[in-house]
Design a protein around this motif. Structure first.
Motif, PDB file in Angstrom:
ATOM      1  N   GLY A 127      17.134  13.006  16.584  1.00 15.97           N
ATOM      2  CA  GLY A 127      15.930  12.616  15.577  1.00 15.97           C
ATOM      3  C   GLY A 127      16.005  11.671  14.543  1.00 15.97           C
ATOM      4  O   GLY A 127      15.420  10.196  14.321  1.00 15.97           O
ATOM      5  N   THR A 181      19.763  20.968  12.160  1.00 12.24           N
ATOM      6  CA  THR A 181      20.020  21.502  13.307  1.00 12.24           C
ATOM      7  C   THR A 181      20.458  20.285  14.475  1.00 12.24           C
ATOM      8  O   THR A 181      21.378  20.370  15.008  1.00 12.24           O
ATOM      9  CB  THR A 181      19.898  22.250  13.948  1.00 12.24           C
ATOM     10  OG1 THR A 181      18.614  23.563  13.233  1.00 12.24           O
ATOM     11  CG2 THR A 181      20.176  23.271  15.053  1.00 12.24           C
ATOM     12  N   ARG A 198      24.306  23.117  21.783  1.00 13.89           N
ATOM     13  CA  ARG A 198      22.518  23.482  21.915  1.00 13.89           C
ATOM     14  C   ARG A 198      21.767  23.089  23.792  1.00 13.89           C
ATOM     15  O   ARG A 198      20.921  24.347  23.541  1.00 13.89           O
ATOM     16  CB  ARG A 198      22.163  22.840  21.064  1.00 13.89           C
ATOM     17  CG  ARG A 198      20.700  23.210  19.734  1.00 13.89           C
ATOM     18  CD  ARG A 198      20.510  22.386  19.294  1.00 13.89           C
ATOM     19  NE  ARG A 198      19.049  22.312  18.461  1.00 13.89           N
ATOM     20  CZ  ARG A 198      17.836  21.508  17.724  1.00 13.89           C
ATOM     21  NH1 ARG A 198      18.842  20.254  17.908  1.00 13.89           N
ATOM     22  NH2 ARG A 198      17.605  22.025  17.425  1.00 13.89           N
ATOM     23  N   GLU A 237      19.251  15.991  26.883  1.00 15.55           N
ATOM     24  CA  GLU A 237      17.931  15.811  25.483  1.00 15.55           C
ATOM     25  C   GLU A 237      18.825  15.283  24.418  1.00 15.55           C
ATOM     26  O   GLU A 237      18.230  14.992  23.168  1.00 15.55           O
ATOM     27  CB  GLU A 237      17.952  17.114  25.166  1.00 15.55           C
ATOM     28  CG  GLU A 237      17.523  18.011  26.387  1.00 15.55           C
ATOM     29  CD  GLU A 237      17.543  19.798  26.234  1.00 15.55           C
ATOM     30  OE1 GLU A 237      17.646  20.312  25.544  1.00 15.55           O
ATOM     31  OE2 GLU A 237      16.984  20.009  27.212  1.00 15.55           O
ATOM     32  N   VAL A 238      20.300  14.993  24.082  1.00 17.50           N
ATOM     33  CA  VAL A 238      20.374  14.633  22.353  1.00 17.50           C
ATOM     34  C   VAL A 238      19.898  13.266  22.504  1.00 17.50           C
ATOM     35  O   VAL A 238      20.159  13.039  21.090  1.00 17.50           O
ATOM     36  CB  VAL A 238      22.224  14.356  22.254  1.00 17.50           C
ATOM     37  CG1 VAL A 238      22.300  16.211  22.558  1.00 17.50           C
ATOM     38  CG2 VAL A 238      22.798  14.234  23.341  1.00 17.50           C
ATOM     39  N   THR A 298      16.632  25.710   4.517  1.00 15.29           N
ATOM     40  CA  THR A 298      15.290  25.169   4.084  1.00 15.29           C
ATOM     41  C   THR A 298      14.996  25.138   3.003  1.00 15.29           C
ATOM     42  O   THR A 298      14.275  24.399   2.610  1.00 15.29           O
ATOM     43  CB  THR A 298      14.109  25.645   4.951  1.00 15.29           C
ATOM     44  OG1 THR A 298      14.126  27.638   4.446  1.00 15.29           O
ATOM     45  CG2 THR A 298      14.060  25.310   6.289  1.00 15.29           C
TER      46      THR A 298
HETATM   47  N1  LIG Z   1      16.336  13.892  21.666  1.00 19.28           N
HETATM   48  C1  LIG Z   1      14.915  13.601  20.504  1.00 19.28           C
HETATM   49  N2  LIG Z   1      14.807  12.695  20.400  1.00 19.28           N
HETATM   50  C2  LIG Z   1      14.190  12.817  19.334  1.00 19.28           C
HETATM   51  N3  LIG Z   1      13.809  13.292  18.296  1.00 19.28           N
HETATM   52  C3  LIG Z   1      13.688  14.785  19.028  1.00 19.28           C
HETATM   53  C4  LIG Z   1      15.027  14.676  20.127  1.00 19.28           C
HETATM   54  N4  LIG Z   1      15.305  16.091  20.043  1.00 19.28           N
HETATM   55  C5  LIG Z   1      14.946  16.420  18.934  1.00 19.28           C
HETATM   56  N5  LIG Z   1      14.353  15.565  18.520  1.00 19.28           N
HETATM   57  C6  LIG Z   1      13.349  16.090  17.718  1.00 19.28           C
HETATM   58  O1  LIG Z   1      13.500  17.020  16.337  1.00 19.28           O
HETATM   59  C7  LIG Z   1      12.808  17.722  15.128  1.00 19.28           C
HETATM   60  C8  LIG Z   1      14.012  19.270  15.131  1.00 19.28           C
HETATM   61  O2  LIG Z   1      14.884  18.901  14.723  1.00 19.28           O
HETATM   62  P1  LIG Z   1      16.093  19.671  13.992  1.00 19.28           P
HETATM   63  O3  LIG Z   1      15.701  20.694  15.133  1.00 19.28           O
HETATM   64  O4  LIG Z   1      17.210  19.204  13.895  1.00 19.28           O
HETATM   65  O5  LIG Z   1      15.372  20.431  12.454  1.00 19.28           O
HETATM   66  P2  LIG Z   1      16.058  21.307  11.989  1.00 19.28           P
HETATM   67  O6  LIG Z   1      15.700  20.643  10.462  1.00 19.28           O
HETATM   68  O7  LIG Z   1      16.809  22.387  12.103  1.00 19.28           O
HETATM   69  O8  LIG Z   1      14.001  22.583  11.675  1.00 19.28           O
HETATM   70  P3  LIG Z   1      14.752  23.936  11.202  1.00 19.28           P
HETATM   71  O9  LIG Z   1      14.229  24.346   9.403  1.00 19.28           O
HETATM   72  O10 LIG Z   1      12.983  24.233  11.886  1.00 19.28           O
HETATM   73  O11 LIG Z   1      15.424  24.752  12.231  1.00 19.28           O
HETATM   74  C9  LIG Z   1      11.899  17.458  15.962  1.00 19.28           C
HETATM   75  O12 LIG Z   1      10.719  17.624  15.456  1.00 19.28           O
HETATM   76  C10 LIG Z   1      12.189  16.878  17.493  1.00 19.28           C
HETATM   77  O13 LIG Z   1      11.461  16.467  18.065  1.00 19.28           O
END
Ligand SMILES: Nc1ncnc2c1ncn2[C@@H]1O[C@H](COP(=O)(O)OP(=O)(O)OP(=O)(O)O)[C@@H](O)[C@H]1O
Ligand SMILES: [Mg+2]
Length: 368
Positions: free
Chosen positions: A13, A37, A53, A59-60, A338
């Protein structure tokens, strides 16, 4: 080797990502979905050119982007280093260390070692024995880089023996042709078993001690359980030849280190069968911490430890114990959470705290 900073473009993201790590503990906080994450994954990707992951690396790359690029600045005993990984799906990765291109980052001498705790890594405790064997072999490589080839050599010899069994079953080869193979296979098997026993020994005491700090009610232990009792290649070759009938009937080799087990025990009982979710989680943490300590002893530096969302599942005393262990261990660690209140001693000035939100690093959180 210390990781000083991470820069990335179009990773998950994050359109842009820039983060500096502290020399000790760095805490990444933010709400669900903020990108915590993803940030750990970017660090792992920068250290290994792989995702921790997913096996599907496309996916990255950020949605809508054609490629991603991750650059790490690191400080080794011999000076600064820069590692960069460029990745566009469908094309070979572009990996470079200090500007010199490389095929595989994992084989680079100048790269930070990294160890990761993700919730799905509980498979290591709960899953099938093959997961633990692969992990143990990986540990061998981290402790003694010169021995990374042992596992591959055994796997190749085993595959050839199995192919030969297939030919004998099809009437294309004679049964006695197996005997020549078996001594070679046994040679690789004995080396692999030796490596696994040494790696287990390097970790066992540390695991028990760290286990006591994290889980004081029962003693934690690990035990390497090789399938074969053989101590020499001749003994192992003899074991193989005793089992030829069964192998020919089955169509594959049923005996040898590809059937080994690494037991993780709590109070002498197999955690895989009897451990609670929390106990298994603590065992996994203790194992990763023990390995990290052993690697620090053998390699002179502790791997970067990435801990994703570990605090939410631990009770108060165990959160304190974990932070104490991390800070005593000396190397770098990154924890996501969190809720900053879940990380005790979070107000310590030596702990670096970063906040992320909606794919952006908002910057350093100041002590309350
Ligand atoms: N290839 C990608 N491109 C854009 N966004 C992505 C991609 N892969 C994942 N995401 C986005 O990243 C976000 C998830 O980020 P992440 O897993 O780091 O969250 P987190 O802060 O670890 O949340 P949690 O506390 O729920 O574990 C989601 O909104 C998802 O849509
Ligand atoms: Mg997460």
């Amino acid at each position: 080797m210390q990781v000083l900073a991470l820069r990335a473009r179009d990773f998950r993201g994050y359109p842009q990502l820039e983060v500096e790590l502290g020399p000790g503990l760095t805490v990444i906080s933010g709400p669900n979905g903020a990108g915590k994450t993803n940030l750990l994954e970017a660090l792992y990707f920068g250290c290994t050119a792989r995702s921790c992951r997913t096996a599907n690396e496309r996916e990255v790359v950020r949605f809508g982007a054609a490629a991603t690029r991750v650059v790490l600045a690191a400080q080794g005993a011999d000076g600064p280093h820069q590692l960069s990984v460029g990745f566009a799906p469908g094309e070979p990765k572009r990996i470079a260390v200090d500007g010199a291109p490389l095929d595989r980052l994992l084989e680079a001498a100048n790269r930070p070692l990294v160890s990761v705790f993700l919730p799905d890594r509980l498979e290591l405790i709960k899953g099938a024995p093959g997961v633990r064997r692969a992990h143990l072999d990986h540990l061998v490589g981290a402790l003694w880089p010169g021995r990374v080839g042992t596992r591959r050599a055994y796997a190749q010899a085993l595959a050839q023996r199995n192919a030969l069994i297939g030919r004998i079953r099809a009437g294309l080869s004679a049964r006695h042709s197996l005997l020549a193979w078996d001594i070679q296979l046994a040679d690789h098997a004995i080396a692999l078993m030796g490596d696994r026993a040494s790696a287990t020994a390097a970790v066992a005491e540390r695991y028990a001690r760290i286990g006591t700090e994290l889980d004081s009610d029962e003693e934690l232990s690990i035990a390497y359980r090789p399938r074969s009792r053989a101590r020499t290649r001749e003994e192992l070759a003899a074991e193989l030849s005793e089992r030829i009938d069964g192998d020919l009937e089955r169509g594959f080799t049923a005996h040898g280190p590809h059937r080994d087990e690494l037991l993780t025990l709590r109070g002498g009982r197999d955690l895989r069968a009897f451990g609670s979710q929390g106990q298994q989680r603590i065992a996994l943490l203790a194992l990763l911490l023990a390995e990290r300590e052993a690697i620090a002893t053998h390699r002179g530096a502790a791997p970067l430890l990435l801990l994703d969302d570990v605090m939410s599942e631990l009770d108060g005393p165990r959160r304190h114990a974990l932070v104490r262990l991390l800070r005593a261990s000396g190397g770098q660690a990154v924890i996501t959470t969190t809720d900053l209140d879940h990380v005790p001693e979070g107000e310590d000035p030596e702990v670096r705290r970063l906040e992320v939100s909606a794919g952006r690093v908002l910057g350093e959180v100041l002590a309350a």
